[in-house]
Design an enzyme around this catalytic site. Structure first.
Site, PDB file in Angstrom:
ATOM      1  N   SER A  22       0.359  -8.406  -4.435  1.00  0.00           N
ATOM      2  CA  SER A  22       1.723  -8.279  -4.959  1.00  0.00           C
ATOM      3  C   SER A  22       1.892  -9.116  -6.238  1.00  0.00           C
ATOM      4  O   SER A  22       1.063  -9.011  -7.145  1.00  0.00           O
ATOM      5  CB  SER A  22       2.696  -8.692  -3.849  1.00  0.00           C
ATOM      6  OG  SER A  22       4.010  -8.407  -4.200  1.00  0.00           O
ATOM      7  N   ASP A  25       2.767   2.363  -0.544  1.00  0.00           N
ATOM      8  CA  ASP A  25       3.380   1.109  -1.000  1.00  0.00           C
ATOM      9  C   ASP A  25       4.795   1.404  -1.493  1.00  0.00           C
ATOM     10  O   ASP A  25       4.971   2.198  -2.415  1.00  0.00           O
ATOM     11  CB  ASP A  25       2.517   0.525  -2.133  1.00  0.00           C
ATOM     12  CG  ASP A  25       3.013  -0.833  -2.600  1.00  0.00           C
ATOM     13  OD1 ASP A  25       4.100  -1.263  -2.175  1.00  0.00           O
ATOM     14  OD2 ASP A  25       2.289  -1.470  -3.389  1.00  0.00           O
ATOM     15  N   HIS A  56       2.494  -2.156   1.440  1.00  0.00           N
ATOM     16  CA  HIS A  56       2.325  -3.160   0.385  1.00  0.00           C
ATOM     17  C   HIS A  56       1.489  -4.365   0.799  1.00  0.00           C
ATOM     18  O   HIS A  56       0.792  -4.944  -0.021  1.00  0.00           O
ATOM     19  CB  HIS A  56       3.707  -3.625  -0.067  1.00  0.00           C
ATOM     20  CG  HIS A  56       3.706  -4.451  -1.314  1.00  0.00           C
ATOM     21  ND1 HIS A  56       3.240  -3.967  -2.520  1.00  0.00           N
ATOM     22  CD2 HIS A  56       4.095  -5.730  -1.564  1.00  0.00           C
ATOM     23  CE1 HIS A  56       3.361  -4.917  -3.449  1.00  0.00           C
ATOM     24  NE2 HIS A  56       3.877  -5.989  -2.889  1.00  0.00           N
TER      25      HIS A  56
END
Ligand SMILES: *[C@@H]1O[C@H](CO)[C@@H](O)[C@H](O)[C@H]1NC(C)=O
Ligand SMILES: *[C@@H]1O[C@H](CO)[C@@H](O)[C@H](O)[C@H]1NC(C)=O
Length: 272
Positions: A85, A177, A211
């Site tokens: 991320s 995601d 994610h």
């Protein structure tokens, strides 16, 4: 700092998590069990670090790199990076702007642009890629369609010049995601590297995966509280597919680091 048991030196890795903040050590400690020396690096919301992320100064990460390179348990002269991320775009910035002695970078659901807060390094300034809050739907925040297109003007100023990095890169991409378009960003990264005559990065696409691709057997969170936006954000992913992806990704991460930091073929034994 986590390191394998025993004397000697191990390939060094810096491990960055994202906008959840604080110090996340579980991945670093697990990787250390496989023969690496790993620094889990917090960059906000921990001890004397700022409570909120308002900007990022790359000098802090440069210091961490120097610390790793002089650490007696780290086998130099190069180290690896792993990030997820926001931590992944920071890894890209480190690889691009610090470049020396970074020779293997693993990016889990990365954006090709600098996200969330501005980045500074010496006299360099990289603005953050913005997102359009009016596209916010009700309930859990689904950010996927909210981010501006990093290839359009003026957003392209946020793009990270990853072609300056030594490489190689391993991109791990969750096809479901919902934080941002990791699949699109990995393709942009690939095109950009090739346009500059660099090797194609290795990209692994995981279907029905969200994610947060964690080490094996960690339950994938449906949502995470995003400390920069102050909201719970939907991550996406189906549990069964995501669990499979986590097992596969874990092996690929180790193989990649062994190959580029140690020049070795790893033994395949325990699953964790
Ligand atoms: C960084 O890499 C260069 C080139 O491989 C090497 O000469 C140097 O010793 C490395 N620096 C450290 C601190 O290990
Ligand atoms: C996004 O939408 C949610 C639910 O409607 C709302 O509570 C939240 O304040 C919004 N967030 C932003 C950053 O606009």
């Amino acid at each position: 700092m986590w390191s394998s048991a025993g004397k000697g030196q191990f390939p060094g890795i810096i491990d960055l998590y994202g906008s959840i903040g604080g110090l996340c050590e579980h991945r670093a400690s697990l990787l250390a069990g496989h023969g690496f020396a790993v620094l889990a690096l917090a960059y906000f919301q921990f001890e004397d670090l700022p409570e909120n992320l308002s900007d990022v100064r790359l000098e802090y990460f440069e210091e961490a790199l120097a610390l790793m390179l002089r650490h007696p348990q780290v086998k130099g002269p190069n180290i690896g990076l792993i990030g997820v991320s926001k931590g992944a775009d920071l890894c890209l910035s480190m690889a691009a702007f610090l470049k020396d002695n970074i020779t293997a970078t693993v990016l889990i659901n990365a954006c090709v642009a600098n996200t969330l807060v501005p980045l500074y390094y010496k006299d360099l300034f990289v603005p953050e890629l913005g997102c359009d809050q009016t596209k916010n739907k009700s309930g859990l925040m689904d950010l996927r369609d909210m981010w501006n297109n990093p290839l359009e003007e003026p957003n392209h100023q946020s793009l990270i010049p990853l072609e300056k990095a030594q490489g190689p890169f391993l991109f791990l991409v969750g096809m479901d995601d919902h934080n941002w378009k990791s699949d699109v960003y990995a393709r942009i990264a690939c095109e950009r590297l090739q346009a500059h005559g660099k090797d194609r990065p290795q990209i692994i696409y995981y279907p029905e995966t969200g994610h947060c691709i964690e080490p094996p057997y960690f339950p994938p969170p449906i949502a995470t509280v995003h400390f920069v936006l102050g909201e719970a954000v939907f991550n996406g992913g189906k549990p069964r597919a995501q669990s499979r992806a986590q097992l596969d990704a874990w092996q690929r991460i180790q193989t990649f680091f062994q190959k580029y930091l140690n020049g070795e073929k790893p033994a395949r034994h325990s699953k964790l």
